[in-house]
Design an enzyme around this catalytic site. Structure first.
Site, PDB file in Angstrom:
ATOM      1  N   ASP A   1      -3.946   2.401  -4.796  1.00  0.00           N
ATOM      2  CA  ASP A   1      -2.584   2.332  -4.264  1.00  0.00           C
ATOM      3  C   ASP A   1      -1.996   0.925  -4.451  1.00  0.00           C
ATOM      4  OD1 ASP A   1      -4.484   1.437  -2.173  1.00  0.00           O
ATOM      5  OD2 ASP A   1      -2.754   1.361  -0.834  1.00  0.00           O
TER       6      ASP A   1
ATOM      7  N   HIS B   1       0.837  -1.205   0.000  1.00  0.00           N
ATOM      8  CA  HIS B   1       0.000   0.000   0.000  1.00  0.00           C
ATOM      9  C   HIS B   1       0.873   1.257   0.000  1.00  0.00           C
ATOM     10  CE1 HIS B   1      -3.492  -2.250   1.875  1.00  0.00           C
ATOM     11  NE2 HIS B   1      -2.510  -2.966   2.366  1.00  0.00           N
ATOM     12  N   TYR B   2       0.248   2.384  -0.338  1.00  0.00           N
ATOM     13  CA  TYR B   2       0.841   3.649   0.105  1.00  0.00           C
ATOM     14  C   TYR B   2      -0.094   4.265   1.123  1.00  0.00           C
ATOM     15  CZ  TYR B   2      -1.921   6.447  -3.404  1.00  0.00           C
ATOM     16  OH  TYR B   2      -2.897   7.036  -4.152  1.00  0.00           O
ATOM     17  N   THR B   3       0.478   5.163   1.953  1.00  0.00           N
ATOM     18  CA  THR B   3      -0.330   5.730   3.038  1.00  0.00           C
ATOM     19  C   THR B   3      -1.336   6.769   2.530  1.00  0.00           C
ATOM     20  OG1 THR B   3       1.472   7.278   3.417  1.00  0.00           O
ATOM     21  CG2 THR B   3       1.371   5.354   4.857  1.00  0.00           C
TER      22      THR B   3
ATOM     23  N   GLU C   1       2.709  -0.850   4.469  1.00  0.00           N
ATOM     24  CA  GLU C   1       2.398   0.524   4.051  1.00  0.00           C
ATOM     25  C   GLU C   1       3.690   1.276   3.742  1.00  0.00           C
ATOM     26  OE1 GLU C   1      -0.352   2.378   3.631  1.00  0.00           O
ATOM     27  OE2 GLU C   1      -1.968   1.274   4.630  1.00  0.00           O
TER      28      GLU C   1
ATOM     29  N   HIS D   1      -2.629  -3.112  -3.359  1.00  0.00           N
ATOM     30  CA  HIS D   1      -4.007  -2.986  -2.868  1.00  0.00           C
ATOM     31  C   HIS D   1      -4.995  -2.871  -4.038  1.00  0.00           C
ATOM     32  CE1 HIS D   1      -6.625  -1.084   0.561  1.00  0.00           C
ATOM     33  NE2 HIS D   1      -7.010  -2.291   0.230  1.00  0.00           N
TER      34      HIS D   1
HETATM   35 ZN   LIG Z   1      -4.140   0.508   0.639  1.00  0.00          ZN
END
Ligand SMILES: [Zn+2]
Length: 241
Positions: free
Chosen positions: A144, A27-29, A92, A134
């Site tokens: 993301d 993921h990215y935040t 993340e 994700h």
């Molecule tokens: Zn995510």
């Protein structure tokens, strides 16, 4: 590998068997700052978390233990797995994301990610095709870690899958027309083989799933339209499985 522990309360009380760990979800935040991301991932009211958080300098935070089910994937599907929190490890990456100023992932951050993935792959015998973003597992809701995430580079390090078509060859088929029904069916069959969950229910599903595929494998053009380049890539990936 050095980890800095920060406790997040956002996980199921019941522990899981480590045999149920099959997938790594990246993921990215998507938040303004690292600080804000940590606060959110550890706030009981947010009901979100991940197992790891990696900042832009490559510092690794451990938020939830592997044998606990962290809340990062939400409604999602990959291959035969549904609602992937219980089957996956969530990582993340600090990045402002599309909403606040999407930036390239830094080398140091990626090197830490690679280290963690290698440890996890070995420890839980995770298959290459089960290292996903994700957006791959929730294409209708999520974008993301996005098109700036270097999947090809990771695949070179044996993390995740990548095709072996030459960029100059592929380029010729970008925007090339397809045989509507016939090629669509074939494409989505290949996507199912790779792991994407898809059924021909609504036009909307189709566009979003094609976009998720493009974000991962054909970042030069993300338009949600199926063209010959996408078909060739999907076929090549399937052949390699
Ligand atoms: Zn995510």
């Amino acid at each position: 590998m050095q980890e800095y522990s920060i406790y997040s309360p956002n996980f199921n009380r019941k522990k899981r068997s480590i045999n149920s760990i099959k997938i790594i979800t990246i993921h990215y935040t998507g938040m303004q700052s690292e600080r804000e991301s940590i606060i959110r991932l550890c706030n009981p009211k947010s009901k979100v978390s991940s197992h790891f958080l990696i900042n832009q300098n490559g510092k690794v935070y451990r938020l939830v233990q592997d044998n606990q089910i962290a809340w990062h994937a939400g409604k999602s599907c990959w291959g035969n797995y549904k609602n992937l929190n219980k089957n996956s490890i969530g990582i993340e990456l600090v990045n402002k994301g599309h909403q606040f100023g999407y930036t390239h992932f830094r080398k140091k951050q990626l090197l830490s990610l690679i280290k963690i993935c290698k440890i996890l792959i070995k420890r839980y015998k995770i298959k290459k095709k089960n290292i996903v973003g994700h957006s791959d597992i929730a294409p209708l809701r999520k974008i993301d870690p996005g098109e700036k995430f270097p999947w090809k580079y990771l695949a070179k390090k044996k993390i995740g899958i990548w095709h072996d078509c030459k960029p100059n060859f592929l380029r010729k088929f970008r925007k090339s027309k397809i045989f509507k029904k016939h090629d669509e069916v074939k494409f989505f069959k290949n996507l199912n083989n790779i792991g994407y969950c898809f059924s021909f229910k609504k036009k909307f599903f189709l566009t979003k799933t094609v976009k998720a595929f493009q974000r991962h494998y054909r970042k030069e053009l993300i338009n949600g339209l199926l063209d010959k380049e996408c078909l060739i890539i999907a076929q090549n990936l399937t052949n390699k499985l």
